[in-house]
Design an enzyme around this catalytic site. Sequence first.
Site, PDB file in Angstrom:
ATOM      1  N   TYR A  87      -7.508 -10.609   1.658  1.00  0.00           N
ATOM      2  CA  TYR A  87      -8.428  -9.484   1.488  1.00  0.00           C
ATOM      3  C   TYR A  87      -8.831  -9.320   0.029  1.00  0.00           C
ATOM      4  CZ  TYR A  87     -10.069  -4.683   1.164  1.00  0.00           C
ATOM      5  OH  TYR A  87     -10.805  -3.574   0.886  1.00  0.00           O
ATOM      6  N   LYS A  88      -7.872  -9.506  -0.870  1.00  0.00           N
ATOM      7  CA  LYS A  88      -8.179  -9.355  -2.292  1.00  0.00           C
ATOM      8  C   LYS A  88      -8.868 -10.598  -2.849  1.00  0.00           C
ATOM      9  CE  LYS A  88      -4.630  -5.834  -3.072  1.00  0.00           C
ATOM     10  NZ  LYS A  88      -5.443  -4.690  -3.513  1.00  0.00           N
ATOM     11  N   TYR A 112       0.829  -1.199   0.000  1.00  0.00           N
ATOM     12  CA  TYR A 112       0.000   0.000   0.000  1.00  0.00           C
ATOM     13  C   TYR A 112       0.865   1.251   0.000  1.00  0.00           C
ATOM     14  CZ  TYR A 112      -3.908  -2.793   1.892  1.00  0.00           C
ATOM     15  OH  TYR A 112      -4.905  -3.697   2.101  1.00  0.00           O
ATOM     16  N   ASN A 118      -5.737   1.246  -8.101  1.00  0.00           N
ATOM     17  CA  ASN A 118      -5.870   0.181  -7.122  1.00  0.00           C
ATOM     18  C   ASN A 118      -6.131  -1.100  -7.920  1.00  0.00           C
ATOM     19  OD1 ASN A 118      -5.956  -1.033  -4.640  1.00  0.00           O
ATOM     20  ND2 ASN A 118      -8.048  -0.366  -4.159  1.00  0.00           N
ATOM     21  N   ARG A 151      -5.172   7.823  -8.782  1.00  0.00           N
ATOM     22  CA  ARG A 151      -4.329   6.727  -8.315  1.00  0.00           C
ATOM     23  C   ARG A 151      -4.889   5.440  -8.890  1.00  0.00           C
ATOM     24  NH1 ARG A 151      -6.563   3.666  -3.831  1.00  0.00           N
ATOM     25  NH2 ARG A 151      -4.485   2.969  -3.297  1.00  0.00           N
ATOM     26  N   GLU A 190      -8.478  -0.569 -10.896  1.00  0.00           N
ATOM     27  CA  GLU A 190      -9.333   0.608 -10.754  1.00  0.00           C
ATOM     28  C   GLU A 190      -8.509   1.860 -10.976  1.00  0.00           C
ATOM     29  OE1 GLU A 190     -12.246  -1.165  -7.204  1.00  0.00           O
ATOM     30  OE2 GLU A 190     -10.841   0.450  -6.762  1.00  0.00           O
ATOM     31  N   HIS A 225     -13.694   2.576   4.811  1.00  0.00           N
ATOM     32  CA  HIS A 225     -12.466   1.813   4.588  1.00  0.00           C
ATOM     33  C   HIS A 225     -12.165   0.849   5.731  1.00  0.00           C
ATOM     34  CE1 HIS A 225     -11.274   5.076   1.630  1.00  0.00           C
ATOM     35  NE2 HIS A 225     -11.118   3.964   0.945  1.00  0.00           N
TER      36      HIS A 225
END
Lengths: 355, 202
Positions: free
Chosen positions: A316-317, A37, A225, A223, A265, A193
């Site tokens: 998480y992904k 991150y 993601n 940005r 994204e 979040h």
Amino acid sequence: MTMQFNTETFRDDYSFRNSDWAIRRFPFPFHEDSYMYSVNMEQHRGGPEGSVYEKRFDVDEHYVSEMHDRALVLAEDPLRCQSLPHMTLAGWDLLELIMVSKSEDYPDLFELHRDGNQWRWINKPLGIDDTFTFLDETTLPYGPMEYITRQTQGDFAVLDQREENLWMDAGMVTTQADWSLDFDIGMNFFEWHAPVPRAHEMGIFKRALKFLLNVQQGSPARRLNWTMTVNPRLDTSPENYHKWGVEKTTLTPENIGAKQHLRVELQTFFRLPRSNALVFPIRCYLIAFQDIVTVPKWGRRLHRVVRDLPEDLADYKGFIANRPLMLDYLSQYDDGLPTSPGVWPDLETEPPLQK
Amino acid sequence: MSRFQFPESIASRPVYGTLEPRPGKAHLMIADAEGAEALLDLAVRDPALVRAAHIIYIPKGTGESYVPRLEMCGPAQFHVAPSYEASVPRLRRVLTDAHMGLQLYLAGTEGLMGQAMSEAIEHGLPQRSIQREHRGSVARRMQCVHCKGITEDVTTDPFVCAHCGLHLFVRDHYSRRLAAFQGVRVDAEDPGNVPDPVELYQ
């Protein structure tokens, strides 16, 4: 150039495909051979010609089919588009921003004619020619945010700014990486979040919020993601998780190249002039593994990123169970050679696969 | 003992404190079940405050255990409601008439506090005028993310959605607007493979 729009689906038979043009301009998100991150913000002031960063709102070959998919999602579940009562003005701000941007950036596809508050909007790819009164909701078939985002690729979160925080008080969310607008609407930046692991402790959200609160009109930011999706499904919503979750178990060594997609994204941030809201478009780009590895640098790098990603992030992904299968496939495209810095494909300068 | 120390969790999950007497023009207190104990504690610290208050109390499973004691505190208005839903018209009436300076005291289960708070915020009460103290059951009010139905008083993980029948796991992600935690199908990736339910916080 005249854009050709694909006729394709993001569900059922999944006929979605990227052309060679779309593959080469794919927003590959890894600028080095590992990922962690960061507050990876930069100004959204154009980019190389033909890249997805060039225009304020990128329109590509998937436009018409994506808008069709959005209409299907909304017919099934109207709660995917919601706006709290105080957000209507921000909706008009957004409509103006998109209409002005698209008509300037793609004059062959979109036209905006303004005579005071009498506006005529022509959207050629979707066959729309509407005349309405700006700021008068009764002259449009939907609220202003819904009207324009039914015609614009990407999800939209419209954020109210107050109490030194951003509040998700409106949105159009049909192409999301597993989060629910209906559940999150009304939450502040830290709350929506909340489920993201690790980034809170790293101070990522505090720094990101500080940056976003200061985004000025006329100076948008952006940005990237990313996550992973099995099958090119735009609507990976928690609402429908009980329908698509099971598709994750359909991967085999034979079909993984075609079925497993990297989901990226492109997130942009625009300050809106009348409401002082911040609009946060989240544009989803999908690419099959078999298409990524046609770019040797990307094949090498994706293998290394997926291999070295910490467990909690892979979980998480949502691809921890499929990671071994992914690595078996991707390792075929990693010959151990170094990769050039940056995200670009560098097809002319990077060596072909040495195995 | 009706107090429970919730483990640290994610940023959307509410945290609760201890009710403190606060100066205000009017005082509205809403409690369910063991939440009565928090109001009784408040009455010990500041009897005049509770005498000036409007109390809405929902005994749930505690029957008459707390009602006489609350009554003895001598609140200006005291209403015992059979359920939160039944108290809502009254609550809305009170909130609609409320002036600046109303203090709201909530005590009891998360479901009660969350719903009353959401109602109060919708009526324009600022969050800083609302205090919450958890007492009693750790049961959760859950929204099924799939069918949107609310299941009250969930005490196990996973649980069965009272509306669509899916087996859902209990997330800590919480919506203030819905006053509910999020429930997501537990066997989505492996239909039929539902783990045995365990009590929350065990």
